[in-house]
Enzyme design. Structure first.
Site, PDB file in Angstrom:
ATOM      1  N   SER A 137      -9.553   5.969  45.271  1.00 26.98           N
ATOM      2  CA  SER A 137      -7.909   6.033  45.382  1.00 26.98           C
ATOM      3  C   SER A 137      -6.857   5.396  46.296  1.00 26.98           C
ATOM      4  O   SER A 137      -7.081   6.075  47.575  1.00 26.98           O
ATOM      5  CB  SER A 137      -7.696   6.598  44.359  1.00 26.98           C
ATOM      6  OG  SER A 137      -6.126   6.504  44.515  1.00 26.98           O
ATOM      7  N   TYR A 150      -5.855  15.619  42.051  1.00 26.46           N
ATOM      8  CA  TYR A 150      -6.437  14.496  42.144  1.00 26.46           C
ATOM      9  C   TYR A 150      -6.582  14.677  42.754  1.00 26.46           C
ATOM     10  O   TYR A 150      -8.493  13.661  43.879  1.00 26.46           O
ATOM     11  CB  TYR A 150      -5.850  14.033  41.169  1.00 26.46           C
ATOM     12  CG  TYR A 150      -5.860  12.272  40.790  1.00 26.46           C
ATOM     13  CD1 TYR A 150      -6.859  11.911  40.714  1.00 26.46           C
ATOM     14  CD2 TYR A 150      -4.782  11.100  41.657  1.00 26.46           C
ATOM     15  CE1 TYR A 150      -7.690  10.661  40.727  1.00 26.46           C
ATOM     16  CE2 TYR A 150      -5.401  10.226  41.606  1.00 26.46           C
ATOM     17  CZ  TYR A 150      -6.803   9.525  41.394  1.00 26.46           C
ATOM     18  OH  TYR A 150      -6.912   8.345  41.459  1.00 26.46           O
TER      19      TYR A 150
HETATM   20  N1  NAP Z   1      -4.873   2.065  37.995  1.00 28.81           N
HETATM   21  C1  NAP Z   1      -4.530   2.813  39.067  1.00 28.81           C
HETATM   22  O1  NAP Z   1      -3.625   2.394  39.829  1.00 28.81           O
HETATM   23  C2  NAP Z   1      -5.764   3.364  40.274  1.00 28.81           C
HETATM   24  C3  NAP Z   1      -5.202   3.075  41.391  1.00 28.81           C
HETATM   25  C4  NAP Z   1      -6.837   3.580  42.355  1.00 28.81           C
HETATM   26  C5  NAP Z   1      -7.910   4.058  41.585  1.00 28.81           C
HETATM   27  N2  NAP Z   1      -8.334   4.133  40.202  1.00 28.81           N
HETATM   28  C6  NAP Z   1      -9.030   4.468  40.172  1.00 28.81           C
HETATM   29  O2  NAP Z   1     -10.316   3.438  39.141  1.00 28.81           O
HETATM   30  C7  NAP Z   1     -10.853   3.944  38.275  1.00 28.81           C
HETATM   31  C8  NAP Z   1     -10.422   3.640  36.737  1.00 28.81           C
HETATM   32  O3  NAP Z   1      -8.845   4.055  36.780  1.00 28.81           O
HETATM   33  P1  NAP Z   1      -8.460   3.295  35.298  1.00 28.81           P
HETATM   34  O4  NAP Z   1      -7.210   3.306  36.330  1.00 28.81           O
HETATM   35  O5  NAP Z   1      -9.019   1.888  35.008  1.00 28.81           O
HETATM   36  O6  NAP Z   1      -8.376   4.171  34.502  1.00 28.81           O
HETATM   37  P2  NAP Z   1      -8.476   3.976  32.442  1.00 28.81           P
HETATM   38  O7  NAP Z   1      -8.232   3.388  31.998  1.00 28.81           O
HETATM   39  O8  NAP Z   1      -7.278   5.696  32.273  1.00 28.81           O
HETATM   40  O9  NAP Z   1     -10.098   4.664  32.731  1.00 28.81           O
HETATM   41  C9  NAP Z   1     -10.966   5.828  33.095  1.00 28.81           C
HETATM   42  C10 NAP Z   1     -11.849   5.854  32.447  1.00 28.81           C
HETATM   43  O10 NAP Z   1     -12.584   6.858  32.635  1.00 28.81           O
HETATM   44  C11 NAP Z   1     -13.327   6.904  31.876  1.00 28.81           C
HETATM   45  N3  NAP Z   1     -13.653   8.477  31.608  1.00 28.81           N
HETATM   46  C12 NAP Z   1     -12.406   9.833  31.935  1.00 28.81           C
HETATM   47  N4  NAP Z   1     -13.413  10.805  31.731  1.00 28.81           N
HETATM   48  C13 NAP Z   1     -14.594  10.436  31.692  1.00 28.81           C
HETATM   49  C14 NAP Z   1     -15.852  11.429  31.503  1.00 28.81           C
HETATM   50  N5  NAP Z   1     -15.696  12.382  31.418  1.00 28.81           N
HETATM   51  N6  NAP Z   1     -16.492  10.552  31.164  1.00 28.81           N
HETATM   52  C15 NAP Z   1     -16.761   9.336  30.587  1.00 28.81           C
HETATM   53  N7  NAP Z   1     -16.115   8.483  30.963  1.00 28.81           N
HETATM   54  C16 NAP Z   1     -15.081   9.125  31.796  1.00 28.81           C
HETATM   55  C17 NAP Z   1     -12.387   6.605  30.472  1.00 28.81           C
HETATM   56  O11 NAP Z   1     -13.386   6.487  28.965  1.00 28.81           O
HETATM   57  P3  NAP Z   1     -12.533   6.644  28.067  1.00 28.81           P
HETATM   58  O12 NAP Z   1     -11.990   5.322  27.465  1.00 28.81           O
HETATM   59  O13 NAP Z   1     -13.939   7.264  26.823  1.00 28.81           O
HETATM   60  O14 NAP Z   1     -11.192   7.484  28.018  1.00 28.81           O
HETATM   61  C18 NAP Z   1     -12.597   4.805  30.913  1.00 28.81           C
HETATM   62  O15 NAP Z   1     -13.470   3.844  30.684  1.00 28.81           O
HETATM   63  C19 NAP Z   1     -10.402   5.730  38.560  1.00 28.81           C
HETATM   64  O16 NAP Z   1     -11.227   6.341  39.295  1.00 28.81           O
HETATM   65  C20 NAP Z   1      -8.934   5.832  39.417  1.00 28.81           C
HETATM   66  O17 NAP Z   1      -9.237   6.941  40.175  1.00 28.81           O
HETATM   67  C21 NAP Z   1      -6.793   3.395  39.768  1.00 28.81           C
END
Ligand code: NAP
Length: 237
Positions: A137, A150
């Site tokens: 991130s 985080y």
């Molecule tokens: N969105 C942003 O702006 C952003 C920016 C920088 C980095 N990121 C990174 O990108 C990645 C994805 O983020 P996102 O925004 O796409 O978030 P999201 O839509 O909330 O998706 C998160 C994913 O992680 C899974 N997850 C969470 N806890 C888990 C666990 N204990 N066991 C297995 N799976 C688990 C969730 O599964 P469930 O469906 O079961 O909840 C979901 O598939 C993260 O690592 C985040 O730090 C995101």
């Protein structure tokens, strides 16, 4: 017959992971989906192009038992060309709050799980001269007010990625840290809601934008490694 490439994607049920799994399937890779909830996993599988689902595993990445079972299941595929770590937990805390369970959970899911999964799949990755992409991130670059927990997990992931690269390169495995800025996903919608700010996804990157970069990484020649990639929207808000 040409060997079909296999991508394993965690967090494949939502946001960046879901978009990445679909984009990799469209790009011609077989995809193995990892997620927590059976219904969401089924929906993700249904979104893949016909014939591209290589398997799926329901795993809570906070659980060591689930991780072990996942590793055994994936090793059964024989080889892994691409491992994408997209699953992650997020936390925003008020000053003075103290929640040791939340602290442990974030480190278990964001740091321990990708570390153990990568180590557990080394043989299969080496067999394919594969790649590992850690979706980190942009929070590692900023001050990150209110997200100390985080942010500290993301710095830990950066450290383990940099170190792992030295070991994995010797086995022919490439390692990339991807640092997206704010991206329109269900998590980001929740964050804006919590911050009391108007959510304007059109001004953020889309999950498909980030997924497209992972597809481009997957298409690099086996001798080329992108170590670190920072992505952000051109809009500031
Ligand atoms: N969105 C942003 O702006 C952003 C920016 C920088 C980095 N990121 C990174 O990108 C990645 C994805 O983020 P996102 O925004 O796409 O978030 P999201 O839509 O909330 O998706 C998160 C994913 O992680 C899974 N997850 C969470 N806890 C888990 C666990 N204990 N066991 C297995 N799976 C688990 C969730 O599964 P469930 O469906 O079961 O909840 C979901 O598939 C993260 O690592 C985040 O730090 C995101």
């Amino acid at each position: 017959m040409e060997r079909r490439k296999i991508a394993v994607v965690t967090g494949a049920s939502s946001g960046i992971g879901l978009a990445t799994a679909q984009a990799l399937g469209r790009a011609g890779l077989d995809v193995f989906l990892v997620g927590r909830h059976p219904a969401r996993l089924r929906a993700a599988a249904a979104g893949l192009p016909r014939g591209r689902l290589r398997g799926r595993a329901q795993a809570d990445l906070a659980s060591l038992d689930d991780l072990r079972a996942l590793i055994v299941q994936v090793l059964g595929l024989g080889h892994v060309d691409l491992l994408v770590h997209c699953a992650g937990e997020y936390d925003r805390s008020e000053a003075g709050r103290f929640d040791p369970e939340r602290f442990a959970l974030l480190f278990d899911v964001n740091v321990r799980a990708p570390y153990l999964l990568t180590q557990g799949l080394l043989v299969a990755l080496a067999r394919a001269r594969g790649q590992v992409v850690f979706v980190n991130s942009s929070v590692v670059r900023g001050a990150g007010e209110g997200v100390a927990l985080y942010k500290s997990t993301q710095h830990a992931v950066q450290g383990l990625t940099d170190s792992l690269r030295q070991d994995l390169n010797r086995r022919g495995i490439r390692v990339t840290s991807l640092y997206p800025g704010r991206t329109a996903t269900p998590r980001m919608a929740r964050i804006y809601r919590r911050e009391g700010k108007r959510y304007r996804p059109a001004l953020l990157m889309s999950a498909a934008d980030v997924a497209g970069v992972v597809v481009a990484l997957a298409q690099l020649p086996a001798g080329v490694e992108v170590t670190d990639l920072h992505l952000r929207s051109v809009h500031r808000y």
